[in-house]
Design a protein around this motif. Structure first.
Motif, PDB file in Angstrom:
ATOM      1  N   VAL A   1     -81.678  -1.267 -89.894  1.00  0.00           N
ATOM      2  CA  VAL A   1     -81.744  -1.650 -91.296  1.00  0.00           C
ATOM      3  C   VAL A   1     -82.028  -3.145 -91.437  1.00  0.00           C
ATOM      4  N   HIS A   2     -81.478  -3.953 -90.537  1.00  0.00           N
ATOM      5  CA  HIS A   2     -81.814  -5.378 -90.534  1.00  0.00           C
ATOM      6  C   HIS A   2     -83.316  -5.569 -90.326  1.00  0.00           C
TER       7      HIS A   2
ATOM      8  N   LEU B   1     -85.166  -4.575 -93.537  1.00  0.00           N
ATOM      9  CA  LEU B   1     -85.063  -5.612 -94.567  1.00  0.00           C
ATOM     10  C   LEU B   1     -86.057  -6.745 -94.318  1.00  0.00           C
TER      11      LEU B   1
ATOM     12  N   ALA C   1     -84.436  -6.382-101.426  1.00  0.00           N
ATOM     13  CA  ALA C   1     -83.686  -5.297-100.799  1.00  0.00           C
ATOM     14  C   ALA C   1     -82.426  -5.874-100.165  1.00  0.00           C
ATOM     15  N   PHE C   2     -81.352  -5.117-100.268  1.00  0.00           N
ATOM     16  CA  PHE C   2     -80.104  -5.568 -99.670  1.00  0.00           C
ATOM     17  C   PHE C   2     -79.241  -4.359 -99.347  1.00  0.00           C
ATOM     18  N   VAL C   3     -78.196  -4.598 -98.596  1.00  0.00           N
ATOM     19  CA  VAL C   3     -77.255  -3.541 -98.216  1.00  0.00           C
ATOM     20  C   VAL C   3     -75.906  -3.868 -98.834  1.00  0.00           C
TER      21      VAL C   3
ATOM     22  N   SER D   1     -79.154  -8.925 -96.653  1.00  0.00           N
ATOM     23  CA  SER D   1     -80.196  -8.981 -97.689  1.00  0.00           C
ATOM     24  C   SER D   1     -81.430  -9.652 -97.119  1.00  0.00           C
ATOM     25  N   ASN D   2     -82.574  -9.447 -97.789  1.00  0.00           N
ATOM     26  CA  ASN D   2     -83.787 -10.124 -97.353  1.00  0.00           C
ATOM     27  C   ASN D   2     -84.084 -11.323 -98.261  1.00  0.00           C
TER      28      ASN D   2
ATOM     29  N   LEU E   1     -78.438   1.160 -98.903  1.00  0.00           N
ATOM     30  CA  LEU E   1     -79.599   0.279 -98.996  1.00  0.00           C
ATOM     31  C   LEU E   1     -80.095   0.306-100.441  1.00  0.00           C
TER      32      LEU E   1
ATOM     33  N   VAL F   1     -82.911  -1.171-103.214  1.00  0.00           N
ATOM     34  CA  VAL F   1     -84.213  -1.820-103.365  1.00  0.00           C
ATOM     35  C   VAL F   1     -84.566  -1.932-104.844  1.00  0.00           C
TER      36      VAL F   1
ATOM     37  N   ALA G   1     -82.815 -11.311 -92.853  1.00  0.00           N
ATOM     38  CA  ALA G   1     -81.669 -10.453 -93.137  1.00  0.00           C
ATOM     39  C   ALA G   1     -80.558 -10.831 -92.186  1.00  0.00           C
TER      40      ALA G   1
END
Length: 291
Positions: free
Chosen positions: A111-112, A115, A122-124, A134-135, A247, A249, A282
């Motif tokens: 997931v990293h 991102l 986008a973030f978790v 997050s990105n 996740l 977005v 991220a």
């Protein structure tokens, strides 16, 4: 959960929903000398086809095992939608559990990587709305989406986040209803207790919304935010479960005005980062209570 209904969640929910249903919604004449705008206990009992004494026992937690038929009748009288009805049935089915220790939430490595490759915000987030990763575009959209922030805390205690939300009142109500759904019967989760406790002490609006016992689905939707540089953005929001985290977005309609403004935001973010190493696209969040 350390609130007034922690030991009687079914009764607390019934009482909160009863107080929100008007006589007109239930098909009753408004009458006179009503102390509250909602329904009386005996009115709920009559409409549900149960005795007033039995309904009183349910609200006061003296009977925690009503039949599904009784709950379905109460759901009808209280005008519950499908999500609220499911929540009500779940409260009756819940059983006490041993208290659990706080366990850190984990963002999978894949997931990293995802991102870092996404060119939309986008973030978790964790179950208590902690931002775990997050990105760069998420941070450009809002600094409150940096890892280590808590979205609920920002929403209720940060004036910049309140200005960022075009309809803060709606956003606040939606977040609290989603939190109720997320918690479910996990009322002893230390992070939930921590977040709810802080906000209950710090925000009157939070206390008011929490007392309503609203619940809602954790699905995405469409929201409008007001960015301090590029202006108003109408964005779709999708929430995608990944293991034990979510996740999130944000993206605009293709070729819309918001799409153009998002492209401008991306260009500004790239320009601001030129010539600096900056943080990785991220990154994991530290434990909110770590020293």
């Amino acid at each position: 959960m350390k609130d007034g209904d922690s030991e009687n969640r079914l009764g607390g929910y019934l009482r909160a929903r009863r107080e929100l249903v008007t006589p007109a919604q239930a098909g009753l004449p408004p009458g006179g000398n009503r102390r509250v705008p909602g329904l009386r206990r005996e009115e709920v009992a009559l409409l549900a086809g149960i005795s007033a004494d039995y309904y009183l026992r349910l609200e006061r937690g003296r009977d925690k095992n009503p039949s599904a038929q009784v709950l379905e009748s109460l759901a009808r009288v209280l005008c519950l939608d499908d999500v609220e009805r499911t929540y009500l049935l779940g409260l009756a089915a819940a059983r006490p559990r041993a208290a659990r220790r706080k366990r850190p939430e984990h963002v999978p490595a894949r997931v990293h990587h995802l991102l870092a490759h996404l060119d939309i915000p986008a973030f978790v987030e964790g179950r208590a709305f902690d931002v775990l990763a997050s990105n760069a575009m998420a941070v450009a959209l809002s600094p409150r989406l940096r890892p280590g922030e808590n979205r609920l805390r920002s929403l209720f205690l940060d004036p910049e986040e309140q200005a960022f939300q075009q309809d803060w009142t709606k956003a606040a109500a939606g977040f609290i209803a989603a939190l109720r759904t997320t918690i479910g019967d996990d009322t002893d989760n230390p992070r939930f207790v921590e977040v709810v406790g802080e906000l209950a002490l710090s925000s009157q609006r939070f206390r008011t919304l929490w007392a309503r016992h609203d619940v809602r689905d954790l699905a995405g939707g469409t929201t409008t935010v007001v960015h301090p540089v590029v202006g108003e953005l109408r964005l779709h929001r999708d929430k995608l479960p990944v293991d034990d985290v979510i996740l999130v977005v944000y993206y605009p309609d293709k070729d819309s005005e918001s799409d153009e403004r998002m492209a401008l935001l991306a260009a500004l973010a790239r320009s601001a980062s030129e010539g600096t190493a900056g943080p990785p696209a991220a990154s994991p969040a530290p434990d909110p209570k770590a020293p």
